[in-house]
Scaffold this motif. Sequence first.
Motif, PDB file in Angstrom:
ATOM      1  N   PHE A   1       0.817  -1.209   0.000  1.00  0.00           N
ATOM      2  CA  PHE A   1       0.000   0.000   0.000  1.00  0.00           C
ATOM      3  C   PHE A   1       0.855   1.265   0.000  1.00  0.00           C
ATOM      4  N   TYR A   2       2.026   1.191   0.624  1.00  0.00           N
ATOM      5  CA  TYR A   2       2.940   2.324   0.555  1.00  0.00           C
ATOM      6  C   TYR A   2       3.369   2.559  -0.891  1.00  0.00           C
ATOM      7  N   GLY A   3       3.659   1.452  -1.606  1.00  0.00           N
ATOM      8  CA  GLY A   3       4.042   1.583  -3.013  1.00  0.00           C
ATOM      9  C   GLY A   3       2.921   2.177  -3.839  1.00  0.00           C
ATOM     10  N   MET A   4       1.672   1.782  -3.565  1.00  0.00           N
ATOM     11  CA  MET A   4       0.522   2.338  -4.288  1.00  0.00           C
ATOM     12  C   MET A   4       0.398   3.835  -4.029  1.00  0.00           C
ATOM     13  N   MET A   5       0.579   4.220  -2.765  1.00  0.00           N
ATOM     14  CA  MET A   5       0.503   5.634  -2.414  1.00  0.00           C
ATOM     15  C   MET A   5       1.564   6.434  -3.179  1.00  0.00           C
ATOM     16  N   THR A   6       2.765   5.908  -3.226  1.00  0.00           N
ATOM     17  CA  THR A   6       3.850   6.583  -3.940  1.00  0.00           C
ATOM     18  C   THR A   6       3.555   6.664  -5.440  1.00  0.00           C
ATOM     19  N   THR A   7       2.968   5.603  -5.974  1.00  0.00           N
ATOM     20  CA  THR A   7       2.647   5.591  -7.406  1.00  0.00           C
ATOM     21  C   THR A   7       1.555   6.603  -7.736  1.00  0.00           C
ATOM     22  N   TYR A   8       0.548   6.734  -6.871  1.00  0.00           N
ATOM     23  CA  TYR A   8      -0.485   7.751  -7.106  1.00  0.00           C
ATOM     24  C   TYR A   8       0.126   9.148  -7.096  1.00  0.00           C
ATOM     25  N   ASP A   9       1.085   9.367  -6.201  1.00  0.00           N
ATOM     26  CA  ASP A   9       1.781  10.655  -6.158  1.00  0.00           C
ATOM     27  C   ASP A   9       2.525  10.882  -7.475  1.00  0.00           C
ATOM     28  N   GLN A  10       3.172   9.842  -7.958  1.00  0.00           N
ATOM     29  CA  GLN A  10       3.922   9.946  -9.217  1.00  0.00           C
ATOM     30  C   GLN A  10       2.984  10.204 -10.397  1.00  0.00           C
TER      31      GLN A  10
END
Length: 395
Positions: A338-347
């Motif tokens: 979920f941390y990776g998903m959050m970072t990807t949405y930011d990207q």
Amino acid sequence: MALTAAMFWLWLGGGALVLADSKPNPDKTFVNPLEITTPDPLLPQSDQPLTPQEQLKLKAALDELNQQAAAKLATGDRMGAFDTWNRELRLRRALGPLEEVEALGRVGAIAWREKQRTEVQVITKRLQAIQQQTTSQPTVNLQLLRSLGVAFQQVREPKSAIAVYEQILAAARQQKDAAAVETTLSTIAELHLSWFDYPQAAATYEELLGLARARSDHNRVVTYLQQLAYIYEKARQHQQALTVRQQLAELYLNEKQFTLLPALRLEIGADYEALGQLQEAFRNYQEAYSSAWSLQRYSLASDALRQLIALYRSQGQIDEALQTSQILLETDQRAYNFYGMMTTYDQIGQLYLSRGNYSEALAAFQKGLELAQQLKYQETHFAQQIAQVNQQISK
């Protein structure tokens, strides 16, 4: 840094002042504690060699001294401990060089750990003297040389240790002892590597690789190739690292070790990228993703996708970066990252912003905020991004 420099120069100046004002004092000349010749009650007062019974008695007494020194050190009496150990070391000479070297290494390791610099220097000097005596002998005492090699490692003297192992290696080659040659080369390689001497470590592992290939030792070939890949990467010799990793990939394919390929493809892609061969980098990242996905290793697949996205962005390929980011979201979801998903949405939000697509950027930042709130991390960042996008929309 300025404060550190000032303290350094102050220390230098103070030291110079003390040296200038102090007068030589013969009574305060440093006495090497291992060279004291005062008779010791534990040694028989005779010029004759010790009998076997006397040797056993002395060894027991010296073992007791070692225990006494350890007990003193445990209570905080560092000076008393090393005084006792130095007495033990002086007396160990009577039991022969092997006994002495093993004790020197043991105490030297303790001195290093306790930051007793002078003690380490004294022990190292004695070890070097024994090494010189050993080298001058007509016959090679391999047992003593091996003990010296270990002792030099214990006092963190890699050059002397390597010199000793080179002697052992020469003897093993002369005796045509293949097993001893490889064992000694491995020790030398590890010593070079532990002291970050990558060129020498690489040269030694290349020799080991050649030996392993000559006898078709598959496991050793793989081990040495893996070590070489690590060394060349650390040394930033990307072409050499690439060559070694390609050989590993071929071996993995031949042995059907498919689970090892995704991570290796990622590393090969990174080598190509460092060399500026971006098409090959793309291809290997894509292969890493595909193979990791098929093996359901979603975390590794995500790593490959992130490398691809970074490459697309570096080349200004925003559409491809966005498309790959959507795949990354699904992959991270499968990996429960979920941390990776959050970072990807930011990207994704940043990518849409770079194109002036504010509505899509806003949607991405809002989804990122939802995850940030769940994770209780970077909530302020996403709130600020949303506020800035809303300002742009309202203009």
